[in-house]
Write a protein that holds these residues in place. Structure first.
Motif, PDB file in Angstrom:
ATOM      1  N   THR A  51       0.835  -1.197   0.000  1.00  0.00           N
ATOM      2  CA  THR A  51       0.000   0.000   0.000  1.00  0.00           C
ATOM      3  C   THR A  51       0.873   1.251   0.000  1.00  0.00           C
ATOM      4  N   LEU A  52       1.803   1.313   0.943  1.00  0.00           N
ATOM      5  CA  LEU A  52       2.729   2.443   1.028  1.00  0.00           C
ATOM      6  C   LEU A  52       4.098   2.114   0.442  1.00  0.00           C
ATOM      7  N   LEU A  53       4.571   0.904   0.701  1.00  0.00           N
ATOM      8  CA  LEU A  53       5.920   0.510   0.302  1.00  0.00           C
ATOM      9  C   LEU A  53       5.900  -0.401  -0.919  1.00  0.00           C
ATOM     10  N   ASP A  54       6.836  -0.163  -1.817  1.00  0.00           N
ATOM     11  CA  ASP A  54       6.925  -0.883  -3.086  1.00  0.00           C
ATOM     12  C   ASP A  54       7.741  -2.169  -2.911  1.00  0.00           C
ATOM     13  N   LEU A  55       7.111  -3.312  -3.152  1.00  0.00           N
ATOM     14  CA  LEU A  55       7.772  -4.607  -2.997  1.00  0.00           C
ATOM     15  C   LEU A  55       8.522  -5.057  -4.241  1.00  0.00           C
ATOM     16  N   GLU A  56       8.577  -4.207  -5.265  1.00  0.00           N
ATOM     17  CA  GLU A  56       9.170  -4.638  -6.530  1.00  0.00           C
ATOM     18  C   GLU A  56      10.627  -5.078  -6.373  1.00  0.00           C
ATOM     19  N   GLN A  57      11.381  -4.392  -5.517  1.00  0.00           N
ATOM     20  CA  GLN A  57      12.787  -4.753  -5.347  1.00  0.00           C
ATOM     21  C   GLN A  57      12.969  -6.111  -4.681  1.00  0.00           C
ATOM     22  N   MET A  58      11.889  -6.609  -4.059  1.00  0.00           N
ATOM     23  CA  MET A  58      11.951  -7.943  -3.463  1.00  0.00           C
ATOM     24  C   MET A  58      12.065  -9.017  -4.539  1.00  0.00           C
ATOM     25  N   GLN A  59      11.627  -8.700  -5.756  1.00  0.00           N
ATOM     26  CA  GLN A  59      11.625  -9.691  -6.823  1.00  0.00           C
ATOM     27  C   GLN A  59      13.020 -10.231  -7.103  1.00  0.00           C
ATOM     28  N   SER A  60      14.006  -9.336  -7.164  1.00  0.00           N
ATOM     29  CA  SER A  60      15.358  -9.806  -7.458  1.00  0.00           C
ATOM     30  C   SER A  60      15.907 -10.655  -6.330  1.00  0.00           C
ATOM     31  N   SER A  61      15.627 -10.268  -5.089  1.00  0.00           N
ATOM     32  CA  SER A  61      16.107 -11.029  -3.944  1.00  0.00           C
ATOM     33  C   SER A  61      15.480 -12.416  -3.902  1.00  0.00           C
ATOM     34  N   VAL A  62      14.162 -12.461  -4.058  1.00  0.00           N
ATOM     35  CA  VAL A  62      13.458 -13.747  -4.040  1.00  0.00           C
ATOM     36  C   VAL A  62      13.842 -14.581  -5.260  1.00  0.00           C
ATOM     37  N   ALA A  63      13.987 -13.922  -6.405  1.00  0.00           N
ATOM     38  CA  ALA A  63      14.365 -14.642  -7.628  1.00  0.00           C
ATOM     39  C   ALA A  63      15.730 -15.301  -7.473  1.00  0.00           C
ATOM     40  N   ASN A  64      16.671 -14.589  -6.866  1.00  0.00           N
ATOM     41  CA  ASN A  64      18.002 -15.163  -6.663  1.00  0.00           C
ATOM     42  C   ASN A  64      17.947 -16.410  -5.783  1.00  0.00           C
ATOM     43  N   ALA A  65      17.076 -16.377  -4.799  1.00  0.00           N
ATOM     44  CA  ALA A  65      16.950 -17.530  -3.897  1.00  0.00           C
ATOM     45  C   ALA A  65      16.191 -18.680  -4.544  1.00  0.00           C
ATOM     46  N   LEU A  66      15.378 -18.348  -5.556  1.00  0.00           N
ATOM     47  CA  LEU A  66      14.536 -19.365  -6.193  1.00  0.00           C
ATOM     48  C   LEU A  66      14.975 -19.634  -7.633  1.00  0.00           C
ATOM     49  N   ASP A  67      16.256 -19.706  -7.817  1.00  0.00           N
ATOM     50  CA  ASP A  67      16.847 -20.070  -9.117  1.00  0.00           C
ATOM     51  C   ASP A  67      16.420 -19.149 -10.257  1.00  0.00           C
ATOM     52  N   GLY A  68      16.277 -17.864  -9.953  1.00  0.00           N
ATOM     53  CA  GLY A  68      15.976 -16.888 -10.996  1.00  0.00           C
ATOM     54  C   GLY A  68      14.526 -16.797 -11.420  1.00  0.00           C
ATOM     55  N   ASN A  69      13.624 -17.454 -10.714  1.00  0.00           N
ATOM     56  CA  ASN A  69      12.213 -17.465 -11.095  1.00  0.00           C
ATOM     57  C   ASN A  69      11.482 -16.270 -10.466  1.00  0.00           C
ATOM     58  N   THR A  70      11.352 -15.186 -11.199  1.00  0.00           N
ATOM     59  CA  THR A  70      10.701 -13.987 -10.672  1.00  0.00           C
ATOM     60  C   THR A  70       9.192 -14.167 -10.497  1.00  0.00           C
ATOM     61  N   GLN A  71       8.634 -15.168 -11.117  1.00  0.00           N
ATOM     62  CA  GLN A  71       7.190 -15.380 -11.038  1.00  0.00           C
ATOM     63  C   GLN A  71       6.758 -15.951  -9.685  1.00  0.00           C
ATOM     64  N   LEU A  72       7.726 -16.354  -8.878  1.00  0.00           N
ATOM     65  CA  LEU A  72       7.379 -16.986  -7.611  1.00  0.00           C
ATOM     66  C   LEU A  72       7.183 -15.990  -6.463  1.00  0.00           C
ATOM     67  N   LEU A  73       7.474 -14.699  -6.692  1.00  0.00           N
ATOM     68  CA  LEU A  73       7.287 -13.714  -5.632  1.00  0.00           C
ATOM     69  C   LEU A  73       5.834 -13.627  -5.169  1.00  0.00           C
ATOM     70  N   PRO A  74       4.843 -13.518  -6.082  1.00  0.00           N
ATOM     71  CA  PRO A  74       3.451 -13.476  -5.611  1.00  0.00           C
ATOM     72  C   PRO A  74       3.065 -14.739  -4.846  1.00  0.00           C
ATOM     73  N   LEU A  75       3.596 -15.891  -5.273  1.00  0.00           N
ATOM     74  CA  LEU A  75       3.287 -17.135  -4.579  1.00  0.00           C
ATOM     75  C   LEU A  75       3.855 -17.106  -3.169  1.00  0.00           C
ATOM     76  N   TRP A  76       5.083 -16.585  -3.032  1.00  0.00           N
ATOM     77  CA  TRP A  76       5.669 -16.483  -1.695  1.00  0.00           C
ATOM     78  C   TRP A  76       4.821 -15.577  -0.807  1.00  0.00           C
ATOM     79  N   PHE A  77       4.418 -14.398  -1.319  1.00  0.00           N
ATOM     80  CA  PHE A  77       3.663 -13.450  -0.506  1.00  0.00           C
ATOM     81  C   PHE A  77       2.307 -14.025  -0.104  1.00  0.00           C
ATOM     82  N   SER A  78       1.626 -14.684  -1.029  1.00  0.00           N
ATOM     83  CA  SER A  78       0.320 -15.272  -0.705  1.00  0.00           C
ATOM     84  C   SER A  78       0.465 -16.436   0.271  1.00  0.00           C
TER      85      SER A  78
END
Length: 261
Positions: A51-78
Motif C-alpha cells: 500500500t505504502l511501500l513498493d515490494l518490486e525490489q523484493m523480486q530480485s532477492s526472491v528470484a536469486n533464492a529461487l533459481d531466478g524465477n521472478t514469477q514466484l514472488l506473488p506465490l511467496w507473498f500469498s
C-alpha cells in the motif's frame, strides 16, 4: 391529492439529487457507490506493505533464492499471508518475518529448490526492511496530513515497521504506528480491527482503512470501517466481499477526493 403529488415530487427530487451527486463523484477522479457516500473520517488508517511501500525490489532477492524465477514472488507473498491466518486460527502466533522465511522455504521446497533457513532469512529480512515508498505516497500523505490524523496498521512487527518507515522517510507523516504484534491476531481477523478502533477511541465508521489488498479492505469493511482500495498493478478486490467506499488507482487520487470533503 395535492399532498400526495407533492410527496411524490419531493421523493423524485431527492432521487435526482442523489444521482447527480453520484455522477459528480464518479467522474471527478475516484469511484464511490451511491449507498457508500461517507462522512469525513476522523482518522485514516494505512496498511504498509504494497500500500505504502513498493515490494518490486523484493523480486530480485526472491528470484536469486529461487533459481531466478521472478514469477514466484506473488506465490511467496500469498503463502506468507495464508500461514499468518493459520497462525491466527490455531492460536500459535509467530512474527510476520518468521512466517515470511518459513513461506519462502515452503515455496522453494515445492519447486525442488534447495534453500536453508539462514539463506531464506537473508533473502527476506534485509530487503523487506529497506523498501522504498511508492512515488505517489509522500505527496498524498503530505496533503492528507493537513486535514486528517494519519496512522498505520500492519501485520509486520513494531520494530519492523519502525525500520521500514525510517528507511522510506515516512515516519513524520504519521501520529502513530500500530502492529498486530500487540494483539497477536493477524488482519483480516475482525478482532484486529476491533482492537485498533479501541486504541484510536473512535467508532468504526469514523475510521477509513486504506489498503492495496482486497482481503484487508474486506476485513475492515466487515468491521464497520470506511474503506479505500488502492488498485495497484496486479491487485484486485475479492468479488464476494462488500464493495469499498473508494476505489482509486493511487494515493494521490484518494487524497484529492478526501480533501474535497
Amino acid at each position: 391529492m395535492f399532498l400526495t403529488q407533492l410527496k411524490q415530487l419531493t421523493v423524485f427530487n431527492k432521487a435526482l439529487f442523489s444521482l447527480v451527486l453520484l455522477l459528480t463523484l464518479t467522474f471527478s477522479g475516484g469511484t464511490m457507490a451511491a449507498s457508500q457516500i461517507q462522512a469525513k473520517p476522523k482518522v485514516i488508517v494505512f496498511d504498509v506493505n504494497e500500500t505504502l511501500l513498493d515490494l518490486e525490489q523484493m523480486q530480485s532477492s526472491v528470484a536469486n533464492a529461487l533459481d531466478g524465477n521472478t514469477q514466484l514472488l506473488p506465490l511467496w507473498f500469498s503463502t506468507m499471508l495464508h500461514h499468518s491466518l493459520v497462525s491466527t486460527v490455531s492460536n500459535d502466533y509467530h512474527d510476520f518475518a518468521d512466517i515470511g522465511v518459513a513461506a519462502l522455504m515452503m515455496v522453494a521446497s515445492n519447486n525442488q529448490i534447495s534453500l536453508t533457513k539462514e539463506q531464506a532469512k537473508q533473502t527476506i529480512v534485509p530487503p523487506l526492511l529497506s523498501l522504498p515508498a511508492h512515488s505517489d505516497v509522500k505527496p498524498a500523505l503530505a496533503q492528507l496530513k493537513q486535514d486528517y490524523k494519519l496512522v498505520s496498521f500492519t501485520n509486520s512487527s513494531n520494530n519492523g515497521v519502525k525500520a521500514q518507515f525510517q528507511h522510506a522517510g515516512l515516519t513524520d507523516y504519521f501520529t502513530h504506528r500500530y502492529s498486530v504484534e500487540d494483539i497477536k491476531v493477524y488482519k483480516p481477523d475482525l478482532r484486529a480491527y476491533k482492537w485498533l478502533l479501541e486504541q484510536l477511541n473512535v467508532a468504526p465508521h469514523e475510521a477509513l482503512m486504506v489498503a492495496a489488498h482486497g482481503w484487508d479492505v474486506a476485513g475492515a469493511k466487515e468491521a464497520g470501517m470506511q474503506t479505500a482500495f488502492i488498485a495497484r498493478p496486479g491487485k484486485a478486490l475479492y468479488p464476494l466481499a462488500k464493495q469499498p467506499d473508494y476505489i482509486v488507482k493511487n494515493l494521490e487520487e484518494l487524497a484529492l477526493l478526501l480533501t474535497q470533503k
